[in-house]
Design a protein around this motif. Structure first.
Motif, PDB file in Angstrom:
ATOM      1  N   ALA A   1       0.836  -1.196   0.000  1.00 34.42           N
ATOM      2  CA  ALA A   1       0.000   0.000   0.000  1.00 34.42           C
ATOM      3  C   ALA A   1       0.872   1.247   0.000  1.00 34.42           C
ATOM      4  CB  ALA A   1      -0.933  -0.003   1.204  1.00 34.42           C
ATOM      5  N   ALA A   2       0.619   2.134  -0.939  1.00 36.53           N
ATOM      6  CA  ALA A   2       1.424   3.338  -1.090  1.00 36.53           C
ATOM      7  C   ALA A   2       0.855   4.172  -2.222  1.00 36.53           C
ATOM      8  CB  ALA A   2       2.888   2.978  -1.393  1.00 36.53           C
ATOM      9  N   VAL A   3       1.408   5.357  -2.384  1.00 31.59           N
ATOM     10  CA  VAL A   3       1.173   6.135  -3.586  1.00 31.59           C
ATOM     11  C   VAL A   3       2.228   5.732  -4.605  1.00 31.59           C
ATOM     12  CG1 VAL A   3       1.084   8.431  -4.619  1.00 31.59           C
ATOM     13  CG2 VAL A   3       0.148   8.052  -2.328  1.00 31.59           C
ATOM     14  N   TYR A   4       1.788   5.342  -5.780  1.00 28.31           N
ATOM     15  CA  TYR A   4       2.688   4.879  -6.832  1.00 28.31           C
ATOM     16  C   TYR A   4       2.893   5.988  -7.861  1.00 28.31           C
ATOM     17  CZ  TYR A   4       2.677   0.101  -5.120  1.00 28.31           C
ATOM     18  OH  TYR A   4       2.859  -1.032  -4.357  1.00 28.31           O
ATOM     19  N   PHE A   5       4.155   6.271  -8.151  1.00 27.79           N
ATOM     20  CA  PHE A   5       4.530   7.327  -9.076  1.00 27.79           C
ATOM     21  C   PHE A   5       5.192   6.738 -10.315  1.00 27.79           C
ATOM     22  CE2 PHE A   5       4.520   9.261  -4.892  1.00 27.79           C
ATOM     23  CZ  PHE A   5       3.895  10.479  -5.101  1.00 27.79           C
ATOM     24  N   CYS A   6       4.744   7.179 -11.464  1.00 26.73           N
ATOM     25  CA  CYS A   6       5.369   6.822 -12.722  1.00 26.73           C
ATOM     26  C   CYS A   6       6.582   7.723 -12.965  1.00 26.73           C
ATOM     27  CB  CYS A   6       4.354   6.979 -13.846  1.00 26.73           C
ATOM     28  SG  CYS A   6       4.975   6.616 -15.498  1.00 26.73           S
ATOM     29  N   ASP A   7       7.590   7.176 -13.642  1.00 26.99           N
ATOM     30  CA  ASP A   7       8.818   7.917 -13.890  1.00 26.99           C
ATOM     31  C   ASP A   7       9.333   7.657 -15.303  1.00 26.99           C
ATOM     32  OD1 ASP A   7      11.407   9.325 -12.865  1.00 26.99           O
ATOM     33  OD2 ASP A   7      12.128   7.403 -13.639  1.00 26.99           O
ATOM     34  N   LEU A   8       9.867   8.692 -15.912  1.00 27.03           N
ATOM     35  CA  LEU A   8      10.553   8.597 -17.196  1.00 27.03           C
ATOM     36  C   LEU A   8      11.853   9.379 -17.080  1.00 27.03           C
ATOM     37  CD1 LEU A   8      10.870   8.104 -20.288  1.00 27.03           C
ATOM     38  CD2 LEU A   8       9.439  10.139 -20.632  1.00 27.03           C
ATOM     39  N   ARG A   9      12.967   8.739 -17.422  1.00 26.64           N
ATOM     40  CA  ARG A   9      14.251   9.419 -17.305  1.00 26.64           C
ATOM     41  C   ARG A   9      15.242   8.929 -18.349  1.00 26.64           C
ATOM     42  NH1 ARG A   9      16.185   8.138 -11.384  1.00 26.64           N
ATOM     43  NH2 ARG A   9      13.990   8.684 -11.048  1.00 26.64           N
ATOM     44  N   ALA A  10      16.201   9.781 -18.659  1.00 23.45           N
ATOM     45  CA  ALA A  10      17.309   9.384 -19.510  1.00 23.45           C
ATOM     46  C   ALA A  10      18.147   8.355 -18.774  1.00 23.45           C
ATOM     47  CB  ALA A  10      18.154  10.596 -19.891  1.00 23.45           C
ATOM     48  N   LEU A  11      18.759   7.453 -19.532  1.00 22.26           N
ATOM     49  CA  LEU A  11      19.508   6.350 -18.956  1.00 22.26           C
ATOM     50  C   LEU A  11      20.971   6.434 -19.335  1.00 22.26           C
ATOM     51  CD1 LEU A  11      19.096   3.723 -17.305  1.00 22.26           C
ATOM     52  CD2 LEU A  11      18.833   2.531 -19.486  1.00 22.26           C
ATOM     53  N   GLY A  12      21.839   6.344 -18.342  1.00 19.35           N
ATOM     54  CA  GLY A  12      23.264   6.275 -18.586  1.00 19.35           C
ATOM     55  C   GLY A  12      23.933   7.577 -18.953  1.00 19.35           C
ATOM     56  N   ARG A  13      23.256   8.677 -18.748  1.00 16.53           N
ATOM     57  CA  ARG A  13      23.779   9.991 -19.095  1.00 16.53           C
ATOM     58  C   ARG A  13      22.952  11.054 -18.382  1.00 16.53           C
ATOM     59  NH1 ARG A  13      19.982   8.496 -22.621  1.00 16.53           N
ATOM     60  NH2 ARG A  13      18.643  10.103 -23.563  1.00 16.53           N
ATOM     61  N   PRO A  14      23.488  12.239 -18.212  1.00 13.44           N
ATOM     62  CA  PRO A  14      22.643  13.324 -17.696  1.00 13.44           C
ATOM     63  C   PRO A  14      21.510  13.619 -18.671  1.00 13.44           C
ATOM     64  CG  PRO A  14      24.969  13.896 -17.510  1.00 13.44           C
ATOM     65  CD  PRO A  14      24.894  12.672 -18.371  1.00 13.44           C
ATOM     66  N   GLY A  15      20.341  13.830 -18.138  1.00 14.87           N
ATOM     67  CA  GLY A  15      19.212  14.093 -18.999  1.00 14.87           C
ATOM     68  C   GLY A  15      17.956  14.349 -18.195  1.00 14.87           C
ATOM     69  N   PRO A  16      16.832  14.482 -18.891  1.00 12.04           N
ATOM     70  CA  PRO A  16      15.586  14.833 -18.207  1.00 12.04           C
ATOM     71  C   PRO A  16      15.051  13.694 -17.344  1.00 12.04           C
ATOM     72  CG  PRO A  16      15.188  14.396 -20.528  1.00 12.04           C
ATOM     73  CD  PRO A  16      16.673  14.409 -20.351  1.00 12.04           C
ATOM     74  N   ASN A  17      14.251  14.066 -16.379  1.00 12.17           N
ATOM     75  CA  ASN A  17      13.619  13.152 -15.449  1.00 12.17           C
ATOM     76  C   ASN A  17      12.222  13.700 -15.165  1.00 12.17           C
ATOM     77  OD1 ASN A  17      14.331  12.092 -12.007  1.00 12.17           O
ATOM     78  ND2 ASN A  17      12.997  11.203 -13.558  1.00 12.17           N
ATOM     79  N   TYR A  18      11.200  12.917 -15.488  1.00 10.00           N
ATOM     80  CA  TYR A  18       9.822  13.361 -15.342  1.00 10.00           C
ATOM     81  C   TYR A  18       9.044  12.413 -14.441  1.00 10.00           C
ATOM     82  CZ  TYR A  18      11.170  15.985 -19.513  1.00 10.00           C
ATOM     83  OH  TYR A  18      11.823  16.799 -20.410  1.00 10.00           O
ATOM     84  N   TRP A  19       8.075  12.970 -13.712  1.00 12.73           N
ATOM     85  CA  TRP A  19       7.267  12.206 -12.772  1.00 12.73           C
ATOM     86  C   TRP A  19       5.782  12.355 -13.061  1.00 12.73           C
ATOM     87  CZ3 TRP A  19       9.357   8.912  -9.315  1.00 12.73           C
ATOM     88  CH2 TRP A  19      10.703   9.090  -8.978  1.00 12.73           C
ATOM     89  N   GLY A  20       5.043  11.283 -12.828  1.00 12.63           N
ATOM     90  CA  GLY A  20       3.600  11.337 -12.872  1.00 12.63           C
ATOM     91  C   GLY A  20       3.040  11.922 -11.594  1.00 12.63           C
ATOM     92  N   GLN A  21       1.717  12.040 -11.540  1.00 18.32           N
ATOM     93  CA  GLN A  21       1.073  12.717 -10.419  1.00 18.32           C
ATOM     94  C   GLN A  21       0.926  11.846  -9.180  1.00 18.32           C
ATOM     95  OE1 GLN A  21      -0.505  11.387 -12.996  1.00 18.32           O
ATOM     96  NE2 GLN A  21      -2.520  10.602 -12.386  1.00 18.32           N
TER      97      GLN A  21
END
Length: 118
Positions: A90-110
């Protein structure tokens, strides 16, 4: 900017199943990872499961064998199939999208609430 829209969670009895989805408005250039993190009251946000562009997956030990993460790149969507749910999930689950293996963007769901209770 990328928007991540998660499906609704819900209330599930222990031992039950639930599937979450998260759709990104667009992808990002290069290899990336999409996945799920969760946060329960009083706890830090923790990794649940991620899946990279090439299909490599990473799971928290606590969910191995019970949860499955997958992605549909044609829809820019990641899924989390949760089986044999436990009260500890039980928890709040957050979706994530991020660049892999390098500096880059990182985005989160609500975030979406998953409750496991009898």
């Amino acid at each position: 900017q990328v928007q991540l829209v998660e499906s609704e969670g819900g209330l599930v009895q222990p031992g039950g199943s639930l599937r979450l989805s998260c759709a990104a408005s667009r992808t990002i250039n290069g290899v990336n990872a999409m996945g799920w993190y969760r946060q329960a009251p009083g706890n830090e946000r923790e990794l649940v499961a991620t899946i990279a562009t090439g299909g490599y997956t990473n799971y928290a030990n606590s969910v191995k064998g019970r949860f499955t993460v997958s992605r549909d790149d044609a829809k820019n969507t990641v899924y989390l199939q949760m089986n044999n749910l436990k009260p500890e999930d039980a928890a709040v689950y957050f979706c994530d999208l991020r660049a892999l293996g390098r500096p880059g963007p990182n985005y989160w769901g609500q975030g979406t609430q998953v409750t496991v209770s009898s």
